[in-house]
Enzyme design. Sequence first.
Site, PDB file in Angstrom:
ATOM      1  CG  ASP A  57      -1.824   1.197   1.250  1.00 52.09           C
ATOM      2  OD1 ASP A  57      -1.439   2.251   0.712  1.00 52.09           O
ATOM      3  OD2 ASP A  57      -2.936   1.074   1.771  1.00 52.09           O
ATOM      4  CG  HIS A  58       1.431   4.301  -3.151  1.00 51.01           C
ATOM      5  ND1 HIS A  58       0.157   3.994  -3.528  1.00 51.01           N
ATOM      6  CD2 HIS A  58       1.531   5.645  -3.256  1.00 51.01           C
ATOM      7  CE1 HIS A  58      -0.477   5.106  -3.862  1.00 51.01           C
ATOM      8  NE2 HIS A  58       0.334   6.132  -3.704  1.00 51.01           N
ATOM      9  CD  GLU A  74      -6.301  10.802  -6.431  1.00 50.13           C
ATOM     10  OE1 GLU A  74      -5.172  10.543  -6.850  1.00 50.13           O
ATOM     11  OE2 GLU A  74      -7.263  10.017  -6.554  1.00 50.13           O
ATOM     12  CG  HIS A  83      -4.278   4.442  -0.651  1.00 48.49           C
ATOM     13  ND1 HIS A  83      -3.342   3.431  -0.641  1.00 48.49           N
ATOM     14  CD2 HIS A  83      -4.466   4.751  -1.957  1.00 48.49           C
ATOM     15  CE1 HIS A  83      -2.982   3.166  -1.886  1.00 48.49           C
ATOM     16  NE2 HIS A  83      -3.656   3.941  -2.703  1.00 48.49           N
TER      17      HIS A  83
HETATM   18  C1  BG6 Z   1      -3.494   4.699  -6.256  1.00 48.49           C
HETATM   19  C2  BG6 Z   1      -4.841   4.774  -6.915  1.00 48.49           C
HETATM   20  O1  BG6 Z   1      -3.414   3.601  -5.401  1.00 48.49           O
HETATM   21  O2  BG6 Z   1      -3.276   5.885  -5.507  1.00 48.49           O
HETATM   22  C3  BG6 Z   1      -4.956   6.004  -7.788  1.00 48.49           C
HETATM   23  O3  BG6 Z   1      -5.032   3.612  -7.715  1.00 48.49           O
HETATM   24  C4  BG6 Z   1      -4.631   7.241  -6.985  1.00 48.49           C
HETATM   25  O4  BG6 Z   1      -6.254   6.105  -8.341  1.00 48.49           O
HETATM   26  C5  BG6 Z   1      -3.294   7.071  -6.278  1.00 48.49           C
HETATM   27  O5  BG6 Z   1      -4.571   8.347  -7.873  1.00 48.49           O
HETATM   28  C6  BG6 Z   1      -3.025   8.227  -5.326  1.00 48.49           C
HETATM   29  O6  BG6 Z   1      -1.747   8.115  -4.806  1.00 48.49           O
HETATM   30  P1  BG6 Z   1      -0.733   9.350  -4.830  1.00 48.49           P
HETATM   31  O7  BG6 Z   1       0.473   8.843  -4.144  1.00 48.49           O
HETATM   32  O8  BG6 Z   1      -0.504   9.695  -6.266  1.00 48.49           O
HETATM   33  O9  BG6 Z   1      -1.440  10.432  -4.107  1.00 48.49           O
END
Ligand code: BG6
Length: 504
Positions: A185-186, A224, A248
């Site tokens: 989960d980044h 976003e 997230h």
């Molecule tokens: C991803 C989603 O896991 O996270 C995307 O699939 C989203 O839809 C993105 O835009 C948001 O992550 P970050 O790090 O770009 O804010």
Amino acid sequence: MKFSLKDKPTIFVIFGGTGDLAFRKLIPAIYNLHLDKWMPKNFAVIGNGRSELNDAEYRKRLLKGVNEFSRRGKVKKAEWDEFAEHIYFQQANIKDDATYKDLGKRIETFKKEWEGDVNVIFYLAVAPRFFITISENIKKQGLGGDVEHDRLVIEKPFGHDLESAQELNKLLCASFDEKQIYRIDHYLGKEAVQNIMAFRFANAILEPVWNRNYIDHVQISVSEQLGVEGRGGYYDDAGALRDMVQNHIFQLLCLIAMEPPTSFSADEVRNRKVDVLNAVRRIKPEEVSHYTVRGQYGPGWIEGEKVPGYREEPDVNEESNTETFAALNLFVDNWRWQGVPFYMRTGKRMHQSASLISIQFKDTPHSIFPTYSAENWQQNRLVISIQPEMSIRLQIQAKRPGLDMTINPVDMIFDYKGTYTNDTPEAYETLLLDTIVGDQTLFMRGDQVEEAWDILMPVINAWEAKKSLNFPNYSSDSWGPEIAEALIARDGFHWFTLPVDKKS
Ligand code: BG6
């Protein structure tokens, strides 16, 4: 532990080595780890894919990605050339035994050449439908069997619902031990997200007020400006709940609501997180419309540019019922949080890109000030801003300088930009380094993923069973559907946003 990597020779095998993730994130992250001297002396990256490329062509292709997406900008030639020697391409069909036999031989060659135990990290940067095929084939060819040194990294989405996640966990665990599985989960790799643990558990003044006695409500908002960015095919099948909330947003919820772990060990931290998910009150099917709001964006203008509505995006069904916005009001039923509402929202094509957690404290029990002096009265609030600004603000009341007693809210700010000068690593740098070290703290365990799905299933089921009659219900560049304001306003609150800093 992270400081003794030199003796941890490592092979990354990237399935989907010619894909977008490798191009934009993985290779730039490994490159930066290398420049920052985190990579072991002996390491190799074997990217595989169906294209007919030799090593030189593959390296050239990746160079473009690094130049474009590395936080350091364009590479210096000598540094890149030295790094590129560690990269190899394997032309492969992930369904063929021959692929894994060839991989086995390549891995053996490195192992013979290098001293010591070698980590082999199989990174599945491929569509989820290939997860099982690959993990079974790895096992079938006798690879991945060393529980201490072989690892499997899996990208989201992990399952499509509770049942498929359970099935996926079961099948993966037939080939790999849970200790070997790193579910990404980044968000957990983001610097400001990691700091939530430090903030909560390295400061003694917070714990006494971190509970229902002092906290009024909590908001988690991830908005976003981006739309679906050419990912319509994937997104139309997923939607905001699956794409953002299940992973997230729930991870942020866990970090805010968890009990103090007794140590920083991966399982202890993850146990405390799963306790939170366990304690989240399940929404009954008949309560879904009371506790949740869904939305889908229509066309509009974002920063002077005309943008299409969701249903006009490529690869999206023109009558799509998929939500691009979701808001929820949840409760955590335990001693610490009983009765404290947690509001969360996320959406695409919103007015601002911002990930924020706002913790509003209860009001003073008694006010001694005349009404005129407290015109701008505001309860104390702690705001953790994850991006774009990385900061923690404590909003307090103060006397405005002057001859009368006027009280107004002011911010005490800890801002990364003003406090630290060093560059912030990308989330993937942290996470990839942790896979080398063998630290699973920032990765989701199987039970966590299932628990998160379990919370959302009543909402997913209700939303899928009944098509929304008013989609699209918010225009691009707005804060989502109006009814999302009502979700929180009925309890006397409003969604909190930070003013946009045009410089950041
Ligand atoms: C991803 C989603 O896991 O996270 C995307 O699939 C989203 O839809 C993105 O835009 C948001 O992550 P970050 O790090 O770009 O804010």
